[in-house]
Every structure is written in C-alpha cells, then in structure tokens.
Design an enzyme around this catalytic site. Structure first.
Site, PDB file in Angstrom:
ATOM      1  N   HIS A  63       2.245  -5.557  14.558  1.00 62.36           N
ATOM      2  CA  HIS A  63       1.121  -5.229  15.445  1.00 62.36           C
ATOM      3  C   HIS A  63      -0.154  -5.945  15.029  1.00 62.36           C
ATOM      4  O   HIS A  63      -0.427  -6.121  13.846  1.00 62.36           O
ATOM      5  CB  HIS A  63       0.929  -3.719  15.600  1.00 62.36           C
ATOM      6  CG  HIS A  63       0.451  -2.988  14.379  1.00 62.36           C
ATOM      7  ND1 HIS A  63      -0.881  -2.837  14.080  1.00 62.36           N
ATOM      8  CD2 HIS A  63       1.126  -2.330  13.403  1.00 62.36           C
ATOM      9  CE1 HIS A  63      -1.008  -2.115  12.974  1.00 62.36           C
ATOM     10  NE2 HIS A  63       0.207  -1.808  12.537  1.00 62.36           N
ATOM     11  N   ASP A 173      -2.856  -3.708   7.095  1.00 61.65           N
ATOM     12  CA  ASP A 173      -2.000  -3.048   8.088  1.00 61.65           C
ATOM     13  C   ASP A 173      -2.503  -3.479   9.462  1.00 61.65           C
ATOM     14  O   ASP A 173      -3.515  -2.973   9.915  1.00 61.65           O
ATOM     15  CB  ASP A 173      -2.087  -1.536   7.889  1.00 61.65           C
ATOM     16  CG  ASP A 173      -1.373  -0.751   8.966  1.00 61.65           C
ATOM     17  OD1 ASP A 173      -0.580  -1.340   9.696  1.00 61.65           O
ATOM     18  OD2 ASP A 173      -1.625   0.465   9.069  1.00 61.65           O
ATOM     19  N   GLU A 201      -0.985  -0.272  18.276  1.00 64.54           N
ATOM     20  CA  GLU A 201      -0.045   0.515  17.470  1.00 64.54           C
ATOM     21  C   GLU A 201      -0.740   1.712  16.846  1.00 64.54           C
ATOM     22  O   GLU A 201      -0.204   2.811  16.803  1.00 64.54           O
ATOM     23  CB  GLU A 201       0.563  -0.360  16.355  1.00 64.54           C
ATOM     24  CG  GLU A 201       1.746   0.277  15.630  1.00 64.54           C
ATOM     25  CD  GLU A 201       1.373   1.130  14.424  1.00 64.54           C
ATOM     26  OE1 GLU A 201       2.256   1.826  13.906  1.00 64.54           O
ATOM     27  OE2 GLU A 201       0.203   1.119  13.985  1.00 64.54           O
ATOM     28  N   GLU A 202      -1.965   1.474  16.385  1.00 61.29           N
ATOM     29  CA  GLU A 202      -2.686   2.504  15.625  1.00 61.29           C
ATOM     30  C   GLU A 202      -3.057   3.719  16.462  1.00 61.29           C
ATOM     31  O   GLU A 202      -3.458   4.741  15.932  1.00 61.29           O
ATOM     32  CB  GLU A 202      -3.961   1.909  14.985  1.00 61.29           C
ATOM     33  CG  GLU A 202      -3.695   0.812  13.959  1.00 61.29           C
ATOM     34  CD  GLU A 202      -2.970   1.297  12.709  1.00 61.29           C
ATOM     35  OE1 GLU A 202      -2.683   2.496  12.600  1.00 61.29           O
ATOM     36  OE2 GLU A 202      -2.660   0.457  11.855  1.00 61.29           O
ATOM     37  N   HIS A 312      -5.533   2.994   5.661  1.00 62.35           N
ATOM     38  CA  HIS A 312      -6.457   2.906   6.800  1.00 62.35           C
ATOM     39  C   HIS A 312      -7.909   2.956   6.361  1.00 62.35           C
ATOM     40  O   HIS A 312      -8.730   3.655   6.937  1.00 62.35           O
ATOM     41  CB  HIS A 312      -6.153   4.032   7.800  1.00 62.35           C
ATOM     42  CG  HIS A 312      -4.899   3.772   8.576  1.00 62.35           C
ATOM     43  ND1 HIS A 312      -4.343   4.691   9.419  1.00 62.35           N
ATOM     44  CD2 HIS A 312      -4.112   2.676   8.639  1.00 62.35           C
ATOM     45  CE1 HIS A 312      -3.246   4.175   9.968  1.00 62.35           C
ATOM     46  NE2 HIS A 312      -3.081   2.957   9.500  1.00 62.35           N
TER      47      HIS A 312
END
Lengths: 343, 315
Positions: A63, A173, A201-202, A312
C-alpha cells in the site's frame, strides 16, 4: 533498494492523497512496465512480463498510503484543529513537525502549556480534540491564506540512520513494501506478474478490494510493515515480532487467516534458501490481505512483512537486512512457484 | 443423522484450518455431486439441474485457539479465533489440529480471565506455532436432545449432508457450500456466493436459544438479524414448505448474533437470501444442547423446497 525505500518514505501519501507516491512509482516503473493503469480508486496496477506466461495469475501488493492528519477547522487565534487519518499513536505526536497540503505548509503539533495543566491531565494522554496544529498564524484569516479545512497533514520526513542496520523515519509502513516491489519490477521475472500499489489501507483496506476485484488473481503476496513490539517492557508473550530476525510470515492476524498451503510454500522456500524468518506471535493487526482474500471469488493470500517498531508514529524503526531478505524470499518464491503445480 | 453428526463432532477444524472436516465431507459427497474447493477453501457440491440456481450454505469451522508462541517448560501461548469466552476453556482438554491433546490453563483467575492469560500445558506432546486447538469432542445423548461440543457449528453440516444423501427429484441447479471462517465474521460465504452467483440462497446454521426461540420447538426462520433483513420471497417459500409438511417453525426477528446470510445478500447484483436455523442451548459452551428433531425438520423443509417447487415467483 534501501535508498529507494527512503526516497519513498520522504514523499507525502496520507490515505486519500497518495498522489506523489503514485507519481514517483509511475515515473520509476514506466521503462519496465508492460501495462500500467491507475484504477478509479487510485490504485496503481502494473503488469510486468516475465520469461513465461503465468500459469496462474499472481499479484504482489503493497500500500502507498501512510497515517497522518486531516485539518478540520481553524480557531479565531489561527490554530488548526485536526483529526487523525488512520491509527496514529497519539501518545507520541505532541511536538512533532507536520507539513500541510500540497504546498507543504510547516506546522508543529501543540498542546496546552504544562504549567496550566491539572495534576490529572499530566498523567493522562491528551485527546486529539485538545491538540492543535500551530503554523505560526496570528489570526484565522491569516491561517486560511495558507491552509484550508480538508487539507491533509503529513509527518515531517527526518530520517536518521541508527546502529545495527536500523533506520528511523516516517512511513516505513508501507513504503518498505512499495520499495521492494518497485525493485522487483525492475528485475527479470520468471512469469507475467501483476504489481498492485494500493490506496487507503490505513483506513480499512479500501483500495485493495477494488484492485483485487479488478485483477482477480489466484495468488496474492502482500508485502507490509507490521508492528514489532519487542522493546521494553514487552517480554515473553507480549512480543509480536522482532526487527532483524528476518521476514515475518504470519499464520493469522486480526483480519485474516492466511492460506496455509501458501504459507507452507514460503516457509519451504525460506528453508531451502537459508533465509531466516519469523512469525507473528500475536493475532492482531491486519493487512490488505483482508480485502484481497475476499474480493470476487476470493484468492489465496500470504503476507511477507517487515517488523517495524513504533509503527504508526513519525519515527518508525526498521531493519535494512530484513528488507533485503524479504526481497530475496519473494524473488526465490516466484522462481519456485513456476515449478510448483499445486498450492 | 445422529451417527454422522457424531462423527462430524469428532473432527477438528478451527477457522482457517478446516482441512480435516472438509476432507471428510468431500469423501462423503463425491458420489452425490460434482465437488470442488474455491480459493478461500470453501467446499462446493454441485448437483446440476435445469432450473434456477439455488445455493445452500453452512459454516463448518469451530471457534478455538491458535498457538502463537512456544515457551520453555512445555507450555505454549495462544490467541483466540472466533467468539469465545476464554474462561470456558480453562482446565479443559483440547484437541490440536495435528491430533495431540493439551490442557488449557490460565495465568488469570476466575471469569476475569482474558485471552492473553490462556496457555497450553503440553505434557501430552509438542505442538507447532500455527496449530489450532478446540474442545476435545464431547457427546451426550438423551431421548429428546443431543449435547455435544460445537453442535451449533456442525449441526448445519449434518443437515445439508443428510439432504444431499436423501435428495431424489428436483429441477433446481443446486449448489451446497460448506463455508470456511464462519466464526470469524462469516468470511467464507461472500467469495462462495460470488463464485456461484445463485438466484436464491438459504443459509443453514445454529442459533442461540434466547427469548422465545427455544430448542425443541421446531426450525427457526430468521426474518432479520444484525447484518441482514432476509428476502421475503425466500422466507415465504420456507414458510409455505413448512405449512405443506405440517411442521412447526419459529420466527426470529432481531437476534443479536449475525447469521451467514448477511455475507451473501449484497454480493454481485444482490442475492435473494433466507436463513434457516436450529436453536442451541448453552451456546459456545463445551457441551451445547440442541434437538435432533429440529435438525431433522430442517432437512425435511429443505427437501420439500427442492423437490416440490415452491418457486413459482422465481420462474
């Protein structure tokens, strides 16, 4: 490849605003791609021809988006109220630098001065509604000359190289996955392969569903960054996976039961090639596999993830050696998939 | 029905590792229709017919534990799969997906026990990360009812297995699908529905005994649940079949548990979906209780729908 990953990390790509990541990937992939399109959701889908035609349609996915903030309103004093986009760790973002919108207006996340807080407030994590973004404006009007509600904010990219093959920066990420896929795409492949660089995606794997539905692959490998949780005070069963211990091949996470036969195949490849690997020691989190596995008639999915600390946050930490091993494992897996009749 | 149900209860198959139960079903069903597995692992049985396409589904998987970490001293940490009460597992013997036995213990105390507190005592032999565990099979039979481990999860299999074995005539183009990952929010049924694209679907499964819905009072026809309002055309057909066969049914509206039907209803261009259930007492306990007559009545109802065509409005 590491340089490519770090270049990708520096780009802004908060969920819904993945444009600059996609543009970079398009530019880099163009000379190598045999087919390239951006679908209606914004996923970048690239087909690369291999030495042979594919026995079964295979898709590699990563992603493009990252967590960040969304500007909601501006106070009379010129401070910006915001919401998080994706699951940001709000314990660590106070005082962090943020760039807002396409014009990259700099700001810093602020909070009530400490000597005005109550004893109770000093012991609790402030709500996002108590935080604001300070761009240095003195009035609402002044702030609105630079930013608008609805603009995204991205953490400032300030990478540092740490010891022991580790790197700290934002958005590992999943620019790690994007960088690995981009590198593979530039190399010769054993058979025709689809590469899906997905959006959103997140915020619930919203892009990947459309990508998988459109391509209808039989097998999909999802290349991801996954939460490490190996640092203190995590001990024993609290650890999830560990940077430096190799690719993470999960059996299950909070959103997906990965295909056992595909997982066994990857484990076998790793064993034969002497590539160390680890698994996720907790059923938590999720990847785009959640959407890809169940799009259309469904498909077999496996995740190959990089263990990332402080996932994150603006300062995620990953291990370069893991990334190289992931790339190696995937390349070998594609080679061996060709010889494999049944999965 | 009882002897096959008993065998089904004895087969492992926690969500994601449904291999043993699917292999067993496949062997039984190869003689009654065309059998295949889809990418998710769902088992599909196709009995060709000249009429409209009907899909019957039931989940096959059990909730349970998965080994996430091996510890020194012959213990293993686990994660949970599916909706389960961790305290119900403490002190129980579980059967591992590879066949060995283990005992579940807890670092926590009493009913406050969390999933993170559970661990396996492996004195019976080693296990590997990724192996799953479920209550060791239990079976207790009375004249009226059956008590068994995971009866809610496996009753539907025995209903559809029986149906396929009994089925004679019928023009429906029939797909019977044994779905995977039902305990994890019905993940298997969507892809199966997209693959089959039926004109009508009926999901078959156990449901929790609550309110007026009780085991022994006949099959349950769900009008709605947390995830679906079922199609009136299908529900009517089931009710017509019940009237024709003189079977008492119970109507359920607003059960907290979502059935599988919600996963089929919105797929593709949308699928007319109904939900047929049998009530289960002591839901998700190591010994769930249900009425064998309710389950047999479910088979009778479905057989009537298939053989006697209450499908006028779909023609």
């Amino acid at each position: 490849m590491v340089e490519t990953i770090l270049t990708l990390c520096r780009l802004s790509g908060v969920s819904g605003w993945e444009d600059s990541v996609r543009e970079y990937l398009i530019k880099e992939a163009e000379p190598y791609a045999d087919e390239m399109r951006t679908d209606a959701s914004g996923n970048l889908l690239i087909r690369k021809q291999g030495r042979k035609r594919a026995k079964r349609e295979v898709m590699l996915a990563a992603h493009m988006d990252e967590v960040g903030i969304l500007i909601k309103s501006v106070t009379q004093e010129g401070f910006l109220r915001f919401a998080f986009v994706g699951g940001v760790d709000q314990r660590v973002i106070i005082g962090k630098k943020v760039y807002v919108g396409e014009n990259r207006i700099p700001g810093v996340i602020g909070l009530k001065p400490i000597h005005l807080t109550s004893a109770k407030e000093r012991k609790t994590i402030p709500e996002v509604s108590q935080m604001y973004l300070d761009i240095g404006a003195n009035t609402k009007e002044e702030a609105l000359r630079w930013v608008r509600p609805g603009d995204f904010g991205v953490f400032a990219p300030e990478e540092i190289i740490l010891g022991g093959n580790t790197v700290c920066c934002k958005a590992l990420d999943d620019r790690v996955g994007c960088g690995i896929l981009l590198t593979m795409l530039k190399e010769q492949l054993p058979f025709d392969t689809w590469f899906a660089f997905t959006v959103q995606e997140e915020i619930g794997c919203r892009g990947a569903f459309g990508a998988a539905f459109g391509l209808q692959p039989e097998l999909a490998f999802i290349v991801e960054g996954t939460t490490a949780a190996d640092a203190p005070p995590a001990s024993g069963s609290e650890k999830v996976c560990i940077p430096g211990n190799g690719p993470v091949l999960p059996f299950a996470d909070g959103a997906t039961m990965y295909d056992r036969s595909l997982l066994q195949f990857l484990q076998k490849v790793a064993r034969e090639e002497g590539i160390p690997w680890q698994t996720k020691m907790r059923i938590a989190g999720g990847t785009d596999a959640r959407a890809i596995q169940r799009a259309g008639k469904g498909c077999k999915v496996a995740a190959v993830s990089a263990a990332i600390r402080y996932l994150h946050s603006p300062s995620s930490v990953g291990n370069i050696r893991d990334w190289e091993l992931i790339k190696q494992l995937l390349s070998k897996a594609l080679e061996k998939l060709e010889e494999q009749d049944e999965i | 029905m009882k002897s096959e149900l008993k065998q089904l209860i004895g087969l492992p198959g926690v969500s994601g590792t449904e291999g043993p139960v699917l292999d067993w079903l496949q062997e039984k069903l190869e003689s009654v229709g065309e059998v295949c597995r889809d990418a998710m692992g769902n088992l599909l049985v196709h009995r060709k017919g000249s009429g409209k396409k009907l899909m019957l589904t039931t989940p096959v998987d059990l909730p349970g534990l998965m080994v996430t970490q091996l510890e020194d001293g012959g213990t293993a940490r686990v994660g949970t799969l599916g909706p389960l009460e961790p305290w119900m597992y403490v002190g129980r013997t579980v059967t591992m997906s590879e066949g060995s036995q283990a005992v579940v213990r807890s670092h926590g105390s009493g009913s406050n026990c969390r999933a993170e507190d559970l661990y396996l005592d492996l004195s019976d032999g080693p296990v590997a990360i990724g192996e799953t565990a479920s209550f060791s099979p239990a079976w207790h039979e009375t004249a009226e009812s059956i008590g068994a481990s995971y009866l809610s999860a496996r009753g539907g299999c025995s209903i559809l297995l029986r149906l396929l074995q009994n089925l004679k005539a019928g023009s429906w183009d029939l797909y019977v699908v044994f779905t995977v990952q039902g305990q994890l929010g019905n993940r298997g049924i969507g892809p199966a529905s997209y693959g089959v694209q039926p004109d009508m679907a009926i999901t078959v499964e156990g449901c929790k005994e609550e309110g007026a819905i009780q085991s022994g009072k006949g099959p349950v026809v769900a009008l709605l649940d947390r995830r679906a309002i079922y199609s009136k055309s299908v529900t009517d057909k089931i009710r017509q079949a019940a009237a024709a066969k003189n079977l008492t049914i119970q109507l359920s509206a607003g059960q907290r548990e979502a059935g599988g039907g919600g996963g089929a209803l919105p797929i593709g261009g949308g699928i007319s979906t109904g939900s047929l259930r049998f009530a289960v007492k002591d839901w998700h306990s190591p010994l769930e209780v249900a009425s064998i007559r309710d389950m047999e009545a479910c088979t009778t109802l479905l057989q009537a729908i298939l053989e006697e065509r209450y499908d006028t409005e779909l023609d």
